[in-house]
Design a protein around this motif. Structure first.
Motif: not given
Length: 436
Positions: A120-146
């Motif tokens: 109940y807590l972490l599944v919808p929170l993960s969806v919200v963070l990925i869709k609306y707070f990319p700075v928190i929920a996304r990680v970029y590879d320092p070499w490839t940028g993936a």
């Protein structure tokens, strides 16, 4: 354990610099230790107020107790004894938290409620963070940028584990409730379950965690098999089939060298996304084969520097739970963990006739756990390990005598207006259940 440490929520993930990460792995974080200490004191206070026979629990789980004692003794031969002892103490706190649930008057219901509220807590929170707070929920590879998606966790693999645990629970709960789907109250819960399962499938597709997705599909098939009419009257079929499937898969993958073919079938390269190269590198480090390097001591000091300069990036795990256990605690620690896995499976099988619903969930968690450790590390303090131990202790605390009827789901609690599915610790419907 299913999301992030307090310091990571406040300041972001660990810094990408090598020195900062190495220091964090060795020393931890003062804020995290303070929060953990406060929670530990509260948990001890709760346990002391309950009439809970801790010695009986230790006796019922002697293998796990022996492993924890051996892990504590291993601090003596660690290159970093103080750091190893801090990590052991931190992980011991996780077991105390599990005891808070197990020491409840109805431990099976408490374990079920805990898993549902986690979703109940972490599944919808993960969806919200990925869709609306990319700075928190996304990680970029320092070499490839993936880009990779972490959601409310720290990496795509951790997000996959969260989806795996919650997906198993919601699918199991849906299957158990399905015969009563015409009941209005049950129908509402089934709708909620389906919504959460849809969100979990979306998260797995987004984070591209092939291991967790495969293990979730396998666990769902096991749940359907255990609940089928054929195996319900002949539980020995499940008892023999599941270990055979695991042993055959291990033989084909590692004995006959077909792991590359399995990896390609999952959309990965023949090296299992570089895991085979990682295994060769870590096995090339000089460690004691029987005793290991000490509890959680392998990824520190000169060994960490050598691995990081090998060209495989900033690794902090072996991407194989069995190999990780061998590196830290040698053959002795690995054998104790494998023995614990076997004992848990035996206990679950003993509950197939007495508590079929509990055993169904237990065997699904078991099969997902043993397969997931082939490419990820769960034999320590992660969410998958804690869920496995929670189910193991809940199974051991349930009464062994045969009761009339079966263990069914009841609705004695409510969160956000929806009934909470819980298991009757007595193996029969509790007040508010579907048969009351």
């Amino acid at each position: 354990m299913g999301s992030r440490q307090p310091s990571q929520w406040l300041t972001g993930n660990l810094a990408r610099g090598g020195a900062d990460v190495a220091q964090a792995l060795a020393e931890g974080n003062p804020l995290n230790r303070t929060v953990s200490l406060i929670l530990l004191v509260l948990a001890i206070g709760i346990l002391s107020s309950r009439s809970f026979r801790l010695t009986a629990l230790f006796a019922q789980n002697s293998v796990l107790t022996t492993y924890l004692i051996f892990a504590l003794i291993s601090v003596l031969w660690s290159d970093f004894p103080l750091s190893a002892f801090r990590k052991w103490s931190r992980d011991l706190g996780n077991y105390v938290m599990i005891l808070v649930a197990i020491s409840d008057r109805r431990p099976l219901e408490a374990a079920s409620t805990l898993l549902r509220r986690l979703g109940y807590l972490l599944v919808p929170l993960s969806v919200v963070l990925i869709k609306y707070f990319p700075v928190i929920a996304r990680v970029y590879d320092p070499w490839t940028g993936a880009v990779s998606y972490s959601g409310a966790s720290t990496s795509k693999n951790m997000l996959g584990i969260l989806c795996l645990v919650c997906g198993i629970y919601f699918f199991w709960d849906t299957v158990v409730r399905w015969p009563d789907r015409r009941n209005r109250q049950q129908k509402r819960v089934l709708v909620v379950n389906i919504v959460f399962l849809s969100a979990i499938v979306w998260l797995l597709n987004t984070c591209q965690s092939a291991t967790s997705g495969t293990c979730l599909a396998l666990a769902c098939l096991v749940i359907l098999a255990v609940r089928s009419k054929v195996t319900r009257n002949r539980p020995q079929i499940i008892m023999l089939t599941i270990p055979c499937i695991f042993l055959i898969a291990i033989l084909l993958a590692f004995g006959l060298g077909l792991k590359g073919d399995f990896s390609k079938a999952l959309g990965r390269d023949a090296t299992m996304s570089g895991r085979t190269e990682i295994w060769e590198i870590v096995l090339g480090q000089q460690t004691s084969p029987f005793l290991g390097t000490g509890y959680e001591s392998f990824w520190m000091g000169p060994r960490l520097d050598r691995i990081w300069t090998s060209g495989e990036g900033r690794l902090n795990e072996a991407h194989n739970g069995y190999l990780e256990a061998y590196l830290n605690l040698g053959y002795c620690g690995l054998l104790l963990l494998l023995l614990f896995v076997v004992v848990v499976y035996r206990n679950i099988m003993r509950k197939l006739r007495v508590y079929p619903d509990l055993a169904c969930l237990g065997v699904a968690i078991w099969i997902a756990f043993v397969f997931h450790n082939c490419t990820e590390v769960d034999f320590r303090s992660g969410l998958m390990w804690l869920t496995f131990v929670l189910v193991a202790l809940a199974t051991s605390t349930s009464r062994n005598k045969r009761v009339a009827g079966t263990a069914v789901l009841a609705n004695s609690e409510s969160t956000a207006g929806f009934p909470m599915p819980v298991l009757s610790a007595a193996g029969a419907p509790s007040a508010g259940g579907r048969n009351s």
